[in-house]
Design an enzyme around this catalytic site. Structure first.
Site, PDB file in Angstrom:
ATOM      1  N   ASP A 195      10.224   5.560 -10.159  1.00 51.92           N
ATOM      2  CA  ASP A 195       9.877   6.196 -11.431  1.00 51.92           C
ATOM      3  C   ASP A 195      10.632   7.497 -11.656  1.00 51.92           C
ATOM      4  O   ASP A 195      10.940   7.854 -12.797  1.00 51.92           O
ATOM      5  CB  ASP A 195       8.365   6.462 -11.486  1.00 51.92           C
ATOM      6  CG  ASP A 195       7.564   5.215 -11.835  1.00 51.92           C
ATOM      7  OD1 ASP A 195       8.182   4.125 -11.948  1.00 51.92           O
ATOM      8  OD2 ASP A 195       6.328   5.314 -11.969  1.00 51.92           O
ATOM      9  N   SER A 214       0.808  -1.212   0.000  1.00 55.54           N
ATOM     10  CA  SER A 214       0.000   0.000   0.000  1.00 55.54           C
ATOM     11  C   SER A 214       0.851   1.277   0.000  1.00 55.54           C
ATOM     12  O   SER A 214       1.530   1.558  -0.973  1.00 55.54           O
ATOM     13  CB  SER A 214      -0.961  -0.039   1.193  1.00 55.54           C
ATOM     14  OG  SER A 214      -1.971   0.925   1.073  1.00 55.54           O
ATOM     15  N   LYS A 247      -0.674  -4.300  -3.209  1.00 57.87           N
ATOM     16  CA  LYS A 247      -1.963  -3.698  -2.852  1.00 57.87           C
ATOM     17  C   LYS A 247      -2.032  -2.299  -3.453  1.00 57.87           C
ATOM     18  O   LYS A 247      -1.523  -1.343  -2.887  1.00 57.87           O
ATOM     19  CB  LYS A 247      -2.157  -3.634  -1.341  1.00 57.87           C
ATOM     20  CG  LYS A 247      -3.514  -3.050  -0.957  1.00 57.87           C
ATOM     21  CD  LYS A 247      -3.655  -2.884   0.549  1.00 57.87           C
ATOM     22  CE  LYS A 247      -4.975  -2.197   0.872  1.00 57.87           C
ATOM     23  NZ  LYS A 247      -5.020  -0.804   0.372  1.00 57.87           N
TER      24      LYS A 247
END
Length: 441
Positions: free
Chosen positions: A311, A300, A325
């Site tokens: 990224d 999460s 998740k």
């Protein structure tokens, strides 16, 4: 993210009908009426079953429990993370996310029917009273713990600040049990732990509660002073076995390492529900190399942070595939009746990648030497293998998680040692070199 619910049962059906038939006004009334008719027929069926159970079940029933179970059945049929919280569960959740509560400041477990002290937290009533690891608590205010659940015992030890509680302690080496009177105080759950590894700053986040962002900033500043800002070789951000928490805190933590740009986006059922969250603030580390540790227990909010830093090429991700998740739950208070935890969106990393039922793939894969005796207990199946889980975006291939084992002794922790060797220049890896070059530019 705020979401309001009107009427509960029929709205979802009606809205979807209105969306599909927006260009055919003549059909709107008949479609809405059909939806209402079908929905109320189902609600009448529920009422009939409820009344039959109340009247004919072999033993008297508790109406409130029957309704609560029915609501939970409806929600858990959606996905593993949607649920109903009764008033007590809702209060417990609020305590957990606030990261502060009135209590004594002890980490405890249950052993042989009594509460065992794992450790007293520094600068709390428990530590000031001299409680020690491995002490046993047998009574609370004179009432025996035997027969209580751990949750019940913890509830009795917590309470309003400045109120007193007496614990009966059994300690190895002491001839007799003895009483300790403590006064409850505000206890802050330290979700951030840190220390220096030579000239490397080690930061561990155990969960994302309301205190996490502030505690992390304090930890970074403290370590910079201890090591010397110019001497810091880099940072290890340990998110292993971190189950997640508050979305806003994941954004705050990411913003401590990323100066600008998107951190995460969330996309709900409708296009207008899409929200984008950008970095706020500056990179507190001054562009120094960062290694993020993840494993099968990282879920999460942990995955939001790892995905954002990966990224942006701000950090190298090291360890094993994370849990996967990738959904957002909105808490909707229901007045005095508790709250609804409802999955309302998927989240996406800055590159538009959904990790739902797939997880974050590390840049550098490092497995631990898992004790074969612990293997079955430490293997995390991941979101992809939870019954009824939300499917991966656009039918993408779903992949299970990975091992969540982390050795207690640092010398056996291959992932941490690998990260330290990279930052010290003892070990080389192309993925780390690439991420370090990107941060320096």
């Amino acid at each position: 993210m705020n979401k309001s619910v009107i009427g509960g049962f029929a709205i979802g059906t009606i809205v979807s009908a209105l969306t599909v038939f927006a260009l055919q006004p003549g059909n709107l009334n008949s479609i809405a009426e059909a939806a209402d008719s079908d929905t109320y027929r189902q609600l009448n069926l529920f009422g009939d079953v409820f009344e039959r159970v109340r009247a004919d079940y072999v033993e008297p029933t508790d109406d409130a429990k029957l309704v609560e179970s029915a609501i939970n059945g409806m929600l858990t049929s959606l996905d593993p993370h949607s649920s109903y919280m009764n008033p007590k569960s809702f209060r417990d959740m609020q305590v957990q996310t606030r990261g502060e509560f009135g209590g004594l400041g002890i980490e405890v477990t249950m052993e042989n029917g009594v509460v065992k002290v794992v450790t007293p937290i520094d600068e709390t009533p428990a530590s000031r009273a001299g409680l020690r690891p491995n002490d046993y608590i047998t009574h609370i205010d004179g009432k025996p713990i035997l027969g209580m659940t751990l949750s019940d015992a913890v509830d009795k030890m917590r309470g309003p600040v400045n109120t007193a509680v007496t614990l009966t302690i059994v300690r190895k080496g002491a001839d007799e049990p003895f009483d300790v009177k403590l006064t409850r105080d505000i206890i802050t759950i330290k979700s951030v732990k840190y220390h220096r590894e030579g000239d490397i700053a080690y930061l561990r986040i155990t969960s994302f509660n309301e205190q996490t962002g502030e505690l992390l900033e304090e930890a970074i500043q403290t370590l910079k002073k201890q090591i010397g800002p110019a001497k810091v070789k880099g940072y290890v951000l340990d998110l292993r076995n971190n189950p997640g928490g508050l979305l806003e805190q994941a954004i705050a933590v990411s913003s401590d390492f990323v100066s600008e740009g998107e951190i995460v986006s969330t996309r709900g059922r409708h296009a207008e529900d899409t929200q984008r969250y950008n970095a706020r603030g500056g990179d507190l580390t001054g562009g120094k190399p960062v290694i993020v540790l993840v494993n099968g227990g990282s879920a999460s909010a942990s995955e939001i942070v790892a995905g954002a830093l990966q990224d942006h090429r701000r950090a190298v991700i090291l360890g094993t595939r994370s849990f996967g998740k990738g959904s957002v739950q909105t808490i909707i208070p229901l007045g005095s009746d508790g709250a609804l935890r409802l999955t309302t969106a998927r989240y996406f990393t800055p590159s538009g990648h959904s990790i739902q039922a797939k997880g974050i793939v590390p840049d550098i894969q490092v497995e631990q030497n898992t004790d074969p005796k612990l293997k079955k207990r430490t293997l995390v199946t991941g979101e992809a293998e939870l019954p009824g889980h939300l499917a991966a975006e656009d039918g993408a291939k779903e992949i299970a998680g990975s091992d969540s084992f982390v050795p207690t002794d640092k010398k056996d922790d291959k992932q941490l040692l690998y990260a330290i060797d990279l930052l010290n220049g003892v070990r080389k890896d192309a993925a780390f070199k690439s991420a370090s070059s990107a941060s320096a530019n």
